[in-house]
Design an enzyme around this catalytic site. Structure first.
Site, PDB file in Angstrom:
ATOM      1  N   VAL A   1       0.829  -1.210   0.000  1.00  0.00           N
ATOM      2  CA  VAL A   1       0.000   0.000   0.000  1.00  0.00           C
ATOM      3  C   VAL A   1       0.859   1.254   0.000  1.00  0.00           C
ATOM      4  O   VAL A   1       0.630   2.196  -0.773  1.00  0.00           O
ATOM      5  CB  VAL A   1      -0.958   0.003   1.212  1.00  0.00           C
ATOM      6  CG1 VAL A   1      -1.704   1.333   1.310  1.00  0.00           C
ATOM      7  CG2 VAL A   1      -1.946  -1.153   1.096  1.00  0.00           C
TER       8      VAL A   1
ATOM      9  N   GLU B   1      -7.576   2.396   1.562  1.00  0.00           N
ATOM     10  CA  GLU B   1      -7.216   2.095   0.172  1.00  0.00           C
ATOM     11  C   GLU B   1      -8.141   0.997  -0.360  1.00  0.00           C
ATOM     12  O   GLU B   1      -8.619   0.152   0.379  1.00  0.00           O
ATOM     13  CB  GLU B   1      -5.750   1.672   0.083  1.00  0.00           C
ATOM     14  CG  GLU B   1      -5.326   0.538   1.015  1.00  0.00           C
ATOM     15  CD  GLU B   1      -5.599  -0.835   0.452  1.00  0.00           C
ATOM     16  OE1 GLU B   1      -5.824  -0.937  -0.763  1.00  0.00           O
ATOM     17  OE2 GLU B   1      -5.602  -1.805   1.230  1.00  0.00           O
TER      18      GLU B   1
ATOM     19  N   GLU C   1      -4.542  -6.001  -6.007  1.00  0.00           N
ATOM     20  CA  GLU C   1      -3.208  -6.432  -6.400  1.00  0.00           C
ATOM     21  C   GLU C   1      -3.259  -6.906  -7.853  1.00  0.00           C
ATOM     22  O   GLU C   1      -4.135  -7.664  -8.238  1.00  0.00           O
ATOM     23  CB  GLU C   1      -2.707  -7.552  -5.487  1.00  0.00           C
ATOM     24  CG  GLU C   1      -2.458  -7.078  -4.067  1.00  0.00           C
ATOM     25  CD  GLU C   1      -1.722  -8.110  -3.226  1.00  0.00           C
ATOM     26  OE1 GLU C   1      -0.863  -8.827  -3.782  1.00  0.00           O
ATOM     27  OE2 GLU C   1      -2.002  -8.192  -2.025  1.00  0.00           O
TER      28      GLU C   1
ATOM     29  N   ASN D   1     -14.448  -5.021   1.915  1.00  0.00           N
ATOM     30  CA  ASN D   1     -13.758  -6.300   1.778  1.00  0.00           C
ATOM     31  C   ASN D   1     -14.617  -7.455   2.275  1.00  0.00           C
ATOM     32  O   ASN D   1     -14.598  -8.554   1.705  1.00  0.00           O
ATOM     33  CB  ASN D   1     -12.431  -6.265   2.531  1.00  0.00           C
ATOM     34  CG  ASN D   1     -11.346  -5.561   1.740  1.00  0.00           C
ATOM     35  OD1 ASN D   1     -11.547  -5.196   0.591  1.00  0.00           O
ATOM     36  ND2 ASN D   1     -10.194  -5.357   2.355  1.00  0.00           N
TER      37      ASN D   1
ATOM     38  N   CYS E   1      -5.654  -8.977   2.287  1.00  0.00           N
ATOM     39  CA  CYS E   1      -6.805  -8.162   2.714  1.00  0.00           C
ATOM     40  C   CYS E   1      -7.983  -8.986   3.224  1.00  0.00           C
ATOM     41  O   CYS E   1      -8.341  -8.911   4.399  1.00  0.00           O
ATOM     42  CB  CYS E   1      -7.265  -7.271   1.567  1.00  0.00           C
ATOM     43  SG  CYS E   1      -6.071  -6.001   1.105  1.00  0.00           S
TER      44      CYS E   1
ATOM     45  N   LYS F   1      -7.575 -11.331   6.452  1.00  0.00           N
ATOM     46  CA  LYS F   1      -7.236 -10.527   7.631  1.00  0.00           C
ATOM     47  C   LYS F   1      -8.399  -9.625   8.044  1.00  0.00           C
ATOM     48  O   LYS F   1      -8.724  -9.513   9.234  1.00  0.00           O
ATOM     49  CB  LYS F   1      -5.992  -9.687   7.331  1.00  0.00           C
ATOM     50  CG  LYS F   1      -5.590  -8.701   8.410  1.00  0.00           C
ATOM     51  CD  LYS F   1      -4.275  -8.022   8.079  1.00  0.00           C
ATOM     52  CE  LYS F   1      -4.369  -7.098   6.894  1.00  0.00           C
ATOM     53  NZ  LYS F   1      -5.148  -5.877   7.156  1.00  0.00           N
TER      54      LYS F   1
ATOM     55  N   LYS G   1      -3.431 -14.999  -6.350  1.00  0.00           N
ATOM     56  CA  LYS G   1      -4.150 -14.581  -7.541  1.00  0.00           C
ATOM     57  C   LYS G   1      -3.120 -14.212  -8.597  1.00  0.00           C
ATOM     58  O   LYS G   1      -1.937 -14.038  -8.279  1.00  0.00           O
ATOM     59  CB  LYS G   1      -5.071 -13.387  -7.249  1.00  0.00           C
ATOM     60  CG  LYS G   1      -4.332 -12.143  -6.761  1.00  0.00           C
ATOM     61  CD  LYS G   1      -5.284 -10.983  -6.513  1.00  0.00           C
ATOM     62  CE  LYS G   1      -5.651 -10.291  -7.792  1.00  0.00           C
ATOM     63  NZ  LYS G   1      -6.380  -9.019  -7.552  1.00  0.00           N
TER      64      LYS G   1
ATOM     65  N   ARG H   1       0.529 -14.526   0.761  1.00  0.00           N
ATOM     66  CA  ARG H   1      -0.176 -14.469   2.034  1.00  0.00           C
ATOM     67  C   ARG H   1      -1.554 -15.117   1.931  1.00  0.00           C
ATOM     68  O   ARG H   1      -2.344 -14.769   1.077  1.00  0.00           O
ATOM     69  CB  ARG H   1      -0.290 -13.019   2.512  1.00  0.00           C
ATOM     70  CG  ARG H   1       1.006 -12.448   3.024  1.00  0.00           C
ATOM     71  CD  ARG H   1       0.925 -10.970   3.327  1.00  0.00           C
ATOM     72  NE  ARG H   1       0.818 -10.162   2.116  1.00  0.00           N
ATOM     73  CZ  ARG H   1       0.828  -8.825   2.104  1.00  0.00           C
ATOM     74  NH1 ARG H   1       0.906  -8.168   3.248  1.00  0.00           N
ATOM     75  NH2 ARG H   1       0.734  -8.171   0.959  1.00  0.00           N
TER      76      ARG H   1
END
Length: 453
Positions: A11, A154, A158, A214, A266, A269, A328, A335
């Protein structure tokens, strides 16, 4: 205008570089001297399309700077972004120690009015803690310097982060004063010229917006994976179901592709953190608890298909080829990657694994060590393989050379965790093909059966 971005992770580096790209004098701070030295010569620690070239260009133009000492650059900075990591604690809550340490540093060294912005994904109430940490250090110094704390979450994807930042679909900013609002509006003015909206709100609402976004996207993914699993049991075709519901504008076609679970920095978490925040306030997020449960189960689906095919007792010694390791495509981020869960299960069963990923080999090695073989070519992993597992939907996997594959593999057996291959082509070549949300062996005709009249 001069700004400071603390943290050169995903970020922070994207944020700082994109601000520099529109002409804002930007300094990125990190405590890792080796990392800063590499960034100064254009070597970036992450894989993000277009970012390396942009870092080099703005460093050469002297709009983008890299330092380790925040005290050097606070004097004339109007805005300081906190963009350090907030990793999950063992209980799932966000660890704010890095955020609050930066706040203390700011309080120790600021000398004039500054807008301090939390860019890291942080729980509701974090801005208040940042405010208190800064104020405490000012009191210790005996200084009375005004400042504001704002929230600016944000929404970067990715693999498409540059496009997302430069052409945002919305900019969310939480502020508590007119002065902070004016400063943030001036900062984002270059991004608003083409009509991209900036939404001002109170700070807690801005903090919640990131988690809510998210969590909603994670919910769509887990919902579709649940539907996919039921489709497979009932004999329905999830790809057609997806098209049928995705055409409804109330639902939309994004984030409803079935697969083997979400990962990354993201969604996992943030879902855990939101569940934990609710628990701390005596409330249960029942839907999100189900979302997380479905996702953890979905990461085991491909392994279960392999075990069901061979039988657990027959897996020992089987050679497994894997295409894709990152969570991805278009990133080297490992992660919470589903590949890690899958590979560990296969290793426990005694399988031998050879894997290929276009960019994530070294990141995978850091997590998995030398427990698997890492190959530099997608076909090399297929040599004498008993089966192929497709884990990440990189573009180069979508149209493979099937003739080469059948010559290299010991068995013509594929488990497609992303539903990217041509089932009709595979049938014509007598491949044994398994995917997500449909029983490929019981389907008649093409997958593309949808007719719009």
């Amino acid at each position: 205008m001069k700004i400071v971005v603390v943290g050169t992770g995903y970020v922070g580096l994207v944020t700082g570089t994109c601000f520099a790209e529109v002409g804002i004098d930007t300094t990125c701070i990190d405590i890792d001297q080796k990392k800063i030295d590499k960034l100064r010569v254009g070597e970036i620690p992450i894989f993000e399309p277009g970012l390396e070239e942009m870092v080099k260009r703005n460093t050469q133009k002297k709009r983008l700077h890299f330092e380790t000492d925040i005290a050097k650059v606070l004097d004339d900075a109007e805005v300081v972004f906190i963009a350090v990591g907030t990793p999950p604690d063992e209980d799932g809550s966000a660890d704010l120690k890095h955020v609050l340490n930066v706040a203390k540093d700011i309080g120790n060294h600021m000398s004039s009015y500054t807008v301090v912005v939390t860019k890291s994904t942080v729980p509701v109430g974090t801005a208040k803690k940042v405010n208190e940490a800064i104020q405490k250090q000012l009191e210790i110094r005996g200084e009375d310097i005004s400042f504001d704390v704002a929230s600016n979450p944000e929404f970067l994807k990715e693999g498409a982060a540059i496009e997302d930042f430069m052409k945002p679909d919305r900019i969310v900013v939480g502020v508590e004063s007119d002065e902070a609002k004016h400063t943030m509006k001036q900062l984002y003015k270059p991004f608003m010229l083409n009509g991209h909206p900036i939404i001002f709100m109170d700070v807690p609402s801005a903090e919640m917006t990131k988690y809510a976004a998210n969590a909603m996207l994670a919910t769509k993914i887990s919902f579709m994976n649940d539907i996919a699993n039921l489709c497979e049991i009932l004999g329905a075709n999830v790809n057609l179901v997806r098209k049928g519901i995705g055409s409804d504008p109330r639902i939309g076609s994004r984030f409803i592709y079935p697969g083997i679970g979400y990962g990354g920095s993201c969604f996992p978490k943030d879902v855990k953190a939101l569940i934990k925040t609710a628990e701390e306030n005596d409330y249960k997020m029942r839907v999100l608890e189900a979302v997380e449960s479905v996702n953890e189960h979905q990461k085991t689906i491909l392994y279960q298909k392999v075990e069901n095919h061979f039988g657990r007792e027959n897996l020992k010694g089987k050679k497994i080829a894997i295409w894709g390791l990152s969570f991805k495509p278009q990133t080297n981020d490992m992660r919470e990657a589903p590949s890690v869960v899958l590979i560990k299960r296969l290793l426990e069963a005694g399988c031998k694994i050879a894997a290929y990923d276009p960019v994530a080999k070294e990141e995978a090695r850091e997590m998995l060590g030398d427990s698997i073989e890492y190959k530099s070519d997608q076909y090399e992993v297929l040599i004498n393989a008993d089966c192929l597992l497709i884990v990440t939907e990189w573009s180069e996997f979508r149209f493979p050379n099937y003739r080469v594959m059948e010559k290299l593999m010991a068995q013509k057996l594929i488990f497609d965790g992303r539903n990217i291959l041509d089932i009709e082509k595979l049938k014509s070549l007598s491949f044994n093909y398994h995917c997500i949300g449909l029983n490929a062996h019981k389907l008649n005709g093409s997958l593309e059966l949808v007719e719009v009249m």
